[in-house]
Design an enzyme around this catalytic site. Structure first.
Site, mmCIF file in Angstrom:
data_model
loop_
_atom_site.group_PDB
_atom_site.id
_atom_site.type_symbol
_atom_site.label_atom_id
_atom_site.label_comp_id
_atom_site.label_asym_id
_atom_site.label_seq_id
_atom_site.Cartn_x
_atom_site.Cartn_y
_atom_site.Cartn_z
ATOM 1 N N ASP A 150 6.261 5.223 -5.566
ATOM 2 C CA ASP A 150 6.457 3.795 -5.335
ATOM 3 C C ASP A 150 7.950 3.482 -5.196
ATOM 4 O OD1 ASP A 150 5.664 1.174 -4.979
ATOM 5 O OD2 ASP A 150 4.405 1.135 -6.773
ATOM 6 N N ASP A 209 -0.480 -3.779 -1.210
ATOM 7 C CA ASP A 209 -0.986 -3.946 -2.567
ATOM 8 C C ASP A 209 -2.222 -4.842 -2.603
ATOM 9 O OD1 ASP A 209 0.831 -2.317 -3.789
ATOM 10 O OD2 ASP A 209 2.154 -3.916 -4.481
#
Length: 722
Positions: free
Chosen positions: A452, A516
């Site tokens: 990430d 997301d």
């Protein structure tokens, strides 16, 4: 000098040198082997203009009369800045062989040389980059070096993509007008609003029709994409890294290499552009194995199931539930490392938290692998929290605008999710991060890293100077070093969702996290446009919770499963809380994915042009079968959508067509348990119950009547050659 002509897969790139410069005469449809004498194709000279024809060169230059954006901007720093601000590049050598053209242009007086390298890949995808070399005396400060391609005058519309967190890759279109359209990214990373595809096309081009010239810049840092429409009628499309003030200064003998610009021409709409990208990806030697020894595994990620609640008992319960429905890879997300109880602390301290995991990650890993699943782990190596041991020990490792460190009272950039960026340009910081990740991978049976990167940083600096360029290259080196040390480990590029989706990062990673947002309705658009460039096997597509955490919408499990099938299928949901019906449908979806993933991950992606704005029809077509989703995204304008044409099938093949999920049998009544029927009709078309045999030509030209669907519902159709 004779022209150079590259040809592949129905595409020609023709380069002429009649003015002494290199100029692309044509990039588009194949011209065949014979072309006329290009010396005769000189442009006219109008009134109130330069006295010679203006050349739109491979490196557009003011010294040739070009009044649009120049290809090279910079100046030499001798007795102050500004010298050699306007070079006059001329060709000194040009060669072409096996689809590769290499052209060297130089201005000996200015002490500058640019080598252009153009590769026309077997798929017809063009790859172009420039290398600038300082051959003169004194430093040369580079402001920008672009890669520029011509687009013909009949291109009438622009298409690019934009977005934000949880709404990435949404298209926007406009007419081409005189002037310059510029898309700029200043995020310190690619950015949620970056345009994965930047394209021009003929009037009214669509998914399956019209001429389209599409481009993509393979770079994970600051950048500019632009389209230049000059008053003389000429069009250019291009891109460049966006450099900070003084970020690249070349000493004598030093070079700067641009990111690659990938360019795809299609005479058959956007799908044709996508096909060239997909074929190129699938021909790369490092491309993921999709239909052989190691097909793309079904993933369960723990984030939306447990968040920071990292107790081993519920995690093993989740692993049990995952294994029972056919999951093949179990990924432990954020919260496993030292001091990490929420998002305010711990980033940078890449040690397993002894308080949570007194025996390390081994008990959980063994529980996962003993159930037949691979184990994956979330990391965010480029970030630190101020509340971390690494920052307490090395405050000078924080990226920012000030030459002074935090310990010296230096100003830090604004925080974003309580985090800062670690300076990977610093060799000690880079080595620390590499050693921590290398240790984790050596000491644990980890097959996959979800990597990430969760923040923008417009004030990205080192020692008081901008450093996005160097940081991006250092991140690439980190990926490459870990891949070399652990070649069997797959890495996902996640950047608070889809903020780092580009071909630069995909040189080093094995898939991307597109967003997301797991809301299936949002994902319909996000996945469609992410896959305009990336093939489905590289795009993570997960079934999220019934109640979406990011939008608040509630979707039926059928809609969520059908949406996730067209990508690298996974789950991000506490399936322990799923109803019996939801688990049954999810198990059925996993079985369907495993049955068809070879098709989904090798077939040709197809997006139909439909009249009804609420309807989308998309699928994947292989040699002998196809899968299509018919999706009702909103309330339709028409009560009945009419016959839906199914493009992309072999016109001469005969297919047996049948619904896979849902079928009418799945909903014998208006309501069934916790589900509302997706169908809102007294009776549906007979073929939907009984199946149909038809030629591909009939299906493409006449189509099929579809059941009347409620908004935010979809049906999955299978076409099998008979």
């Amino acid at each position: 000098m004779s022209p150079l002509h590259l040809r592949a897969a129905g595409v020609s790139v023709l380069i002429a040198f009649r003015s002494g410069e290199a100029a692309i005469v044509h990039w588009g449809a194949d011209l065949g082997a014979d072309v006329p004498d290009l010396e005769l194709l000189t442009d006219p000279i109008p009134h109130s203009a330069f006295d010679v024809p203006v050349v739109a060169g491979l490196l557009p230059q003011a010294s040739s009369g070009w009044l649009g954006r120049p290809g090279l901007r910079g100046s030499r720093v001798i007795d102050g800045p500004g010298r050699d601000f306007s070079p006059a590049m001329r060709v000194v050598s040009a060669t072409a062989a096996d689809g590769l053209a290499e052209i060297v242009q130089q201005d000996a007086d200015a002490g500058l040389q640019v080598t252009s390298r153009l590769v026309l890949h077997p798929s017809g995808l063009l790859e172009a980059r420039n290398t600038l070399r300082n051959t003169g005396r004194g430093d040369y400060q580079l402001d920008q070096l672009a890669v520029v391609l011509p687009v013909p005058a009949h291109a009438a519309e622009l298409l690019d993509l934009t977005g934000r967190w949880c709404r990435e890759n949404h298209p926007q279109r406009q007419d081409i007008r005189r002037g310059t359209w510029v898309r700029t990214g200043r995020h310190g990373r690619t950015g949620h609003d970056s345009s994965l595809l930047f394209a021009a096309g003929s009037r009214g081009f669509g998914n399956r029709h019209g001429s389209v010239w599409g481009t993509h810049l393979a770079w994970s840092g600051d950048h500019e994409l632009f389209f230049d429409a000059l008053a003389d009628g000429r069009h250019t499309i291009g891109a460049a890294e966006l450099l900070g003030s003084g970020e690249v200064v070349l000493a004598p003998g030093e070079e700067y290499v641009t990111p690659a610009l990938y360019a795809s021409f299609s005479a058959e709409g956007i799908d044709g552009v996508s096909a060239r990208f997909h074929d190129w990806f699938r021909a790369r030697p490092q491309h993921v194995d999709v239909d052989g020894v190691r097909p793309r595994p079904v993933v369960l990620n723990t984030w939306e199931a447990v968040y920071f609640d990292h107790r081993i008992e519920p995690l093993i319960e989740l692993a049990d539930a995952a294994a029972a429905i056919g999951v093949e890879r179990f990924v432990l997300d954020d919260g496993w490392f030292r001091g990490r109880r929420d998002d305010t602390a711990g980033l940078g301290d890449w040690y397993v938290d002894e308080a949570l995991w007194p025996e390390g990650l081994t008990p959980l890993i063994e529980a996962v692998t003993s159930r037949g699943m691979e184990f994956g782990l979330w990391v965010e190596p480029e970030m630190v929290n101020l509340d971390s041991d690494v920052v307490r020990s090395h405050p000078e490792w924080i990226v920012g605008p000030d030459a002074r460190s935090l310990a010296e009272g230096g100003r830090l950039p604004l925080e974003w999710r309580h985090q800062h960026v670690i300076d990977l340009v610093n060799p000690e910081a880079w080595q620390y991060v590499f050693e921590r990740l290398d240790h984790l991978l050596r000491e644990n049976d980890i097959s996959y890293l979800k990597w990430d990167q969760n923040r923008d940083l417009p004030e990205h600096g080192r020692d008081g100077r901008p450093s996005v360029h160097a940081q991006t290259l250092a991140a690439y080196r980190l990926f490459a070093a870990l891949k070399q040390a652990h070649p069997g480990v797959e890495i996902e590029s996640c950047s608070s969702g889809g903020a780092r989706v580009d071909l630069g990062i995909l040189e080093h990673t094995d898939r991307v996290w597109a967003s997301d947002c797991n809301d299936a309705l949002e994902r319909q658009t996000i996945q469609r446009w992410t896959q305009a460039v990336l093939p489905p096997e590289l795009v993570g597509a997960h079934v999220g919770p019934t109640h979406s955490h990011t939008t608040g919408r509630v979707h039926d499990i059928m809609f969520r499963v059908v949406t996730a099938l067209f990508g690298h299928f996974g789950i991000e949901w506490d399936i322990r809380q799923a109803s019996e019906r939801e688990r049954d449908v999810l198990r059925r979806g996993i079985e369907t994915y495993k049955r068809f993933r070879g098709l989904i991950h090798t077939g040709r992606r197809v997006n139909a042009d439909v009249v009804e704005p609420a309807l989308s029809v998309h699928g994947v077509v292989g040699a002998d079968e196809a899968l299509f989703a018919v999706v009702m995204q909103a309330t339709p304008v028409a009560e009945v959508t009419g016959r839906v044409r199914v493009p992309g099938l072999n016109a001469d093949h005969t297919y047996r067509v049948a619904p896979l999920m849902p079928t009418v049998a799945d909903f014998p009544r208006t309501t069934e348990g916790d589900a509302i029927s997706p169908f809102v009709q007294i009776a549906g078309p007979r073929w939907f119950d009984e199946g149909l045999t038809s030629t591909g030509r009939f299906l493409a030209e006449v189509g099929l009547p579809m059941p009347v669907l409620r908004p935010e519902q979809a049906v999955l159709l299978h076409f099998e050659r008979v």
